[in-house]
Design an enzyme around this catalytic site. Structure first.
Site, short mmCIF file in Angstrom:
data_model
loop_
_atom_site.label_atom_id
_atom_site.label_comp_id
_atom_site.label_asym_id
_atom_site.label_seq_id
_atom_site.Cartn_x
_atom_site.Cartn_y
_atom_site.Cartn_z
N GLU A 160 0.34 5.89 -0.55
CA GLU A 160 -0.61 6.98 -0.27
C GLU A 160 -1.86 6.90 -1.15
OE1 GLU A 160 -1.17 9.62 1.79
OE2 GLU A 160 0.34 8.64 3.05
N LEU B 258 0.82 -1.22 0.00
CA LEU B 258 0.00 0.00 0.00
C LEU B 258 0.85 1.27 0.00
CD1 LEU B 258 -2.60 -1.16 2.67
CD2 LEU B 258 -2.71 -1.42 0.19
N HIS C 209 -3.46 4.19 -2.22
CA HIS C 209 -4.40 3.28 -1.57
C HIS C 209 -5.02 3.90 -0.32
CE1 HIS C 209 -1.51 0.41 -3.55
NE2 HIS C 209 -2.66 -0.08 -3.98
#
Lengths: 284, 284
Positions: A37, A35, A39
């Site tokens: 930013e 992940l 996501h």
């Protein structure tokens, strides 16, 4: 409520059922993990709209071609778990391949026409893998809505089409692209870039902003705009252009300048990475 | 509770939601209408297992080929409505084509390998139409289970595969074939038969029973059994054989006599009708 990590389909269903029985809504963010930013912005969108949020972390084999980066796609579950916790996610669905695909699996969801253009040209089975796994996840998680990023513009359009065509009782929310300070769209694949490639890759967003400027200045000659983008990218980077395309932002058919919104989308190789980005030109 | 006729998707969803909110279960029987005893037996199966039963009546255009009988497929809604009422059906879902397929429709559900054999050979796009509309109906009706007939053996196998592969939260129930007194499997298409064809068509079931007898007598030479069936049908009728096939009753792959159940399926033209029938040979 502490965050729950769920690995099996029956447990995932039971979780949603319990949440819904309490009258709470469920937002869903499907991801392949690692992940960033981008996501997290989808998760925050989901948090704003629902009482409970599920994030799935699953690197889906059916959306990778035989020569693509399935094996070396970056994975770091512990880090993802911490990030989800910090965002206040309620449940992470983290199945393995055996849980998701039986050896007898034969079913695919396809979206005709939409999946063979743009990224589909160089990745012919990619989108049927995406639509298939998203259909499965919708049936497993049974959320009220799901959030997808505008970053994968074609994917968002295809998922919307699929959800509507197959009457999934799931609202599709599309969240804006999140960028680094210098404009590069966030992507798990950015980590493959050398420092020099990383710097050069900023030209992608600049080329899209230039296209937007040209269009709003009254240049409706889409071929001319594409040519100028190509020239800019080739002049300022070592990237190899996979495509620069302009299509109708809803149907992915031929663009109609001045009449309907136009999606300008591009994919450029900065080996070993392949980066995508896009912008929507409102009818001007 | 009187039977409700529902024509729109939002009303159908609301109906199921209200039923489930009362803690009742929903059984579903998808049909193309023109109901006969075969359908009624599916409805009775559903009634036995669920508190509420929905029957859909929809002649699905996407499962007919360009030269097939979509236009002249028999329709008689008033009669169907009365039959459903008499069986104690709770709701009939009766949408029109505009409700089911938008002009932008692009999405299909496919089952690889399973849909190109048997009936799929002469009807190459038939099963993708079936799986697509059934996926849609599952998402619209959202039943606890759905009942399909063994009459369409390939269809039942494909729907089971699809429901499992896409993780639909819907149990698939397969109900036995219902036959006329002389053995002919019930079908909406039987009404196309002339009196002479109607009489001759009884040879289909007799050929299947003969196959069963041969097999249980120890004849595991499947090619020999198929040859004998062909000879019987050709000797006793004017029907033109589309296929007589023996396949694994679960995978539709090559049969394994003595090891796994075998599906013997046939399709025979009695112009303008095309009749199908089948039998399962348990491992003997």
């Amino acid at each position: 409520m502490t965050m729950k990590v769920i690995k099996t389909i029956p447990e995932m269903r039971a979780w949603t059922q319990a949440v819904k029985a309490r009258g709470e809504t469920v937002g869903f963010v499907p991801t392949m993990g690692f992940l960033h930013e981008g996501h997290l912005s989808l998760i925050r969108q989901a948090k704003k709209r629902a009482q409970r949020v599920v994030v799935s972390i699953y690197v889906n084999p059916t959306q990778f071609g035989p020569n693509e980066d399935f094996e070396k796609y970056p994975r770091d579950f512990e880090r993802d778990e911490q990030l989800c916790k910090a965002e206040g996610v309620d449940a992470v669905f983290y199945p393995d391949d055996n849980e998701m695909y039986s050896s007898l699996h034969k079913t695919y969801v396809i979206t005709e026409d939409l999946s063979q253009v743009l990224c589909g040209r160089s990745r012919p089975t990619h989108f049927r893998g995406v639509t298939t796994v998203v259909a499965k996840l919708f049936n497993i998680v049974q959320p009220d809505f799901a959030v997808f990023g505008q970053k994968d513009a074609q994917q968002a359009i295809i998922i919307k089409r699929m959800a509507e065509d197959l009457n999934f009782p799931v609202e599709i929310v599309v969240a804006p692209i999140i960028r680094e300070k210098d404009g590069l769209a966030m992507s798990s694949r950015n980590k493959y870039l050398s420092p020099r490639q990383r710097k050069e890759a900023t030209v992608l967003y600049r080329s899209l902003k230039m296209a937007e400027q040209e269009y709003s200045n009254g240049n409706h000659d889409i071929e001319d705009i594409k040519k100028k983008m190509r020239q800019l990218i080739e002049a300022e980077s070592s990237g190899k252009i996979d495509y620069i395309e302009a299509v109708d932002a809803e149907t992915l058919g031929p663009p109609r300048p001045g009449e309907r919104p136009i999606l300008i989308a591009l994919a450029v190789y900065f080996e070993p990475a392949r980066l995508i980005d896009n912008i929507i030109l409102q009818k001007g």
